[in-house]
Every structure is written in structure tokens, then in C-alpha cells.
Design an enzyme around this catalytic site. Sequence first.
Site, PDB file in Angstrom:
ATOM      1  N   GLN A   1     -36.483  14.608 -33.469  1.00  0.00           N
ATOM      2  CA  GLN A   1     -36.607  13.554 -34.478  1.00  0.00           C
ATOM      3  C   GLN A   1     -35.619  13.819 -35.616  1.00  0.00           C
ATOM      4  O   GLN A   1     -35.601  14.904 -36.185  1.00  0.00           O
ATOM      5  CB  GLN A   1     -38.058  13.519 -35.009  1.00  0.00           C
ATOM      6  CG  GLN A   1     -38.330  12.383 -35.957  1.00  0.00           C
ATOM      7  CD  GLN A   1     -38.181  11.000 -35.302  1.00  0.00           C
ATOM      8  OE1 GLN A   1     -38.653  10.776 -34.193  1.00  0.00           O
ATOM      9  NE2 GLN A   1     -37.507  10.088 -35.976  1.00  0.00           N
TER      10      GLN A   1
ATOM     11  N   ASP B   1     -32.480  10.485 -25.695  1.00  0.00           N
ATOM     12  CA  ASP B   1     -32.069   9.689 -26.865  1.00  0.00           C
ATOM     13  C   ASP B   1     -30.612   9.227 -26.733  1.00  0.00           C
ATOM     14  O   ASP B   1     -30.162   8.346 -27.457  1.00  0.00           O
ATOM     15  CB  ASP B   1     -32.200  10.541 -28.140  1.00  0.00           C
ATOM     16  CG  ASP B   1     -33.278  10.002 -29.078  1.00  0.00           C
ATOM     17  OD1 ASP B   1     -33.711   8.853 -28.877  1.00  0.00           O
ATOM     18  OD2 ASP B   1     -33.661  10.736 -30.003  1.00  0.00           O
TER      19      ASP B   1
ATOM     20  N   LYS C   1     -44.242   7.464 -30.906  1.00  0.00           N
ATOM     21  CA  LYS C   1     -43.620   7.805 -29.618  1.00  0.00           C
ATOM     22  C   LYS C   1     -44.625   8.510 -28.715  1.00  0.00           C
ATOM     23  O   LYS C   1     -44.708   8.219 -27.516  1.00  0.00           O
ATOM     24  CB  LYS C   1     -42.376   8.679 -29.852  1.00  0.00           C
ATOM     25  CG  LYS C   1     -41.230   7.886 -30.475  1.00  0.00           C
ATOM     26  CD  LYS C   1     -40.099   8.764 -30.990  1.00  0.00           C
ATOM     27  CE  LYS C   1     -39.096   7.899 -31.765  1.00  0.00           C
ATOM     28  NZ  LYS C   1     -38.075   8.666 -32.465  1.00  0.00           N
TER      29      LYS C   1
END
Length: 287
Positions: free
Chosen positions: A97, A120, A53
Site C-alpha cells: 500500500q 499492482d 481490498k
Amino acid sequence: MTAQIIDGRLVARKLRAEYAERVKALTAHGRAPGLAVILVGDSAASQVYVRNKVKACADIGIESRFIGLGAETTQATLLQTVDDLNADRAVDGILIQLPLPAHIDIRAVLERISVEKDVDGFHLYNVGGLVTGSTVFSPCTPYGVQKLLEHENIEVAGKNVVVVGASNIVGKPTALMLMSQDATVCICHKKTRDLAQFTLLADILVVAAGVPGLIVPQMVKTGAVVIDVGINRLPDGRIIGDVDFEGVRQKASYITPVPGGVGPMTVTMLLHNTLVSAERTLAAAGG
Ligand code: NAP
């Protein structure tokens, strides 16, 4: 019939080139979009995902800030970190994460992220927004699936969509997103009896179960569009999806490969959401 292969890498490359131009324009207006990536603990798999990422951000000019916290980090410290990033004007997106260590309440942490920075799409507001059509950010993997269908000009309205897999991050949001585009949607899960009875009805079959080889040709309608979200690592190191690719491609009209299908789109949509967040901030400031 041999299916047309949907090349996720190609679509991702095209989209990222377009986003890079938009990042350049934003940067010329003052600052580059910023993404904060928080990793708690030292899981090797999570480190790989985070590294990908961070690199993808750098490739198109998004500034990423990596925040690595020890596995023993308390929930209070993590929440404070999120609060600080929420208040930081150089940060347009916050990504935590997953998974988090067991002593941390994932929901409490996800709910702490400002909805405007929830790139997200996991905050309850954005999850609920999938039902009401008012998300600030769509979750990245389902959004990537939607973009692949759009790119191939595959009509969704009026189609029978069957989603195999009912997780909160892939199956359910994918079903809701495609339903909002007027598909007739069915979701299957582990307790679904006679899976094939449902998959055979699908004009568009989305598979996100995490079970290698779950979908075989006899379970697929001739001419169906098959989107394989699954990522499974075999003992010999190979990565395969949930669909018997070689068998099913003889029957489907379109199919995504694994790797190289949905995977590259997930990170691409993260870049998209971060960029859009920065564009909104600039617009709100009258830029
Ligand atoms: P998950 O949380 O484990 O959920 C799997 C879902 O599949 C559950 O709803 C489960 O049913 C269902 N399922 C499992 N076995 C099944 C079976 N035999 N028949 C029907 N349904 C079954 O996994 P996830 O996070 O959604 O991820 C799914 C897969 O997608 C994994 O392989 C993951 O690595 C991959 N993935 C890929 C990307 C990408 O970017 N390409 C992103 C995220 C995930 P129950 O609800 O009944 O348990």
C-alpha cells in the site's frame, strides 16, 4: 444530449461474480488464490483502502494475508518481507500500500516484488511492458478504465483520446494502454497551456488530475466519452471527481460518476490480477 452514465459498481459486480466462479474452480483444484497486502505505518486513509481490498478478496474467495508493519520499519526489513512472500507458494500476488514512509525508497521496494506476483503492475518490468505490449500485469486503475470502455462497447481504435494527468500510476499508463489499442493519444499536465484547446479535441476524455471541477462543459466536445478518475474529498465530506458532472453530462455521450465509476473497478482489477496469477501458477504446474 444527456450522457449515458457508466455504472462502475454494476460492471464491477458483474466481473466479480465471474471471478468468484473462477476462484471456486481453482480452489477445487487445490487452493484458493492468495494476496499478501503490506501496510507500513498507520495512515487512516491507507487503512481504509487496505480494509476494502481485504474484504473484496474475502467476498470472492481469495485468501488475503494482511501484514501490518510499524512506521519505523527499516527498508531492509521490508525487503526481507517481500523476499519471504516472493518465495511463499501460497502467495500469488503482493501489494504494497502506497505511500510508504519517507525513509523508504519506494522504487527499490517495488522492484523487489517478483514480476509474476506484481499484481499492482508497478514493477519496472510491467511499466516498461506497457510500451512493448508485454506486461505480466496491467496496473489496476488504467485497466479498470479499459474494462469500462470495453463493457460499454466503446471503440478506442482511431479515436482521439486526451488524458488529463500524467502520473506514473494513472495518467501515463492509461495513455499507453489506450495508445496500444490504436487511439491517438495526448497527455496533459499542470504545465499544459490552455488545457481546453486539447480537451476539446477528445472523443474520449480521461481525467485524473485530482482537481475538483477542473473539467467544465465548455472544455468538452459534444458527444465525447468522459471518464473521471479523480477522487476529491470536500470539506463537507462529499466525494467528487475532477469533472463538473451535472454540467458535462448534458454534453457528453457517456460519463462515469464519482463515486461509483472508476473507483470500484480499481479493486476489481486487483482481484482479477491475483486470480490470473494463481491460474498461471496452476497451469505451469500442469493443473
Ligand atoms: P497525482 O500523482 O497527484 O497526479 C496528478 C496529475 O495531474 C499530475 O500529472 C499533474 O500534473 C496533473 N494535474 C494536476 N493539476 C492539473 C491541472 N490543473 N491541469 C492539468 N493537469 C493537472 O495523482 P494520481 O495518483 O494520478 O491521481 C489522480 C486522481 O485520481 C486523484 O484524485 C486520485 O485520488 C484519483 N485516483 C483514483 C483512483 C480510482 O480508483 N478511481 C485511483 C488512483 C487515483 P504534473 O505532472 O505537471 O504535476
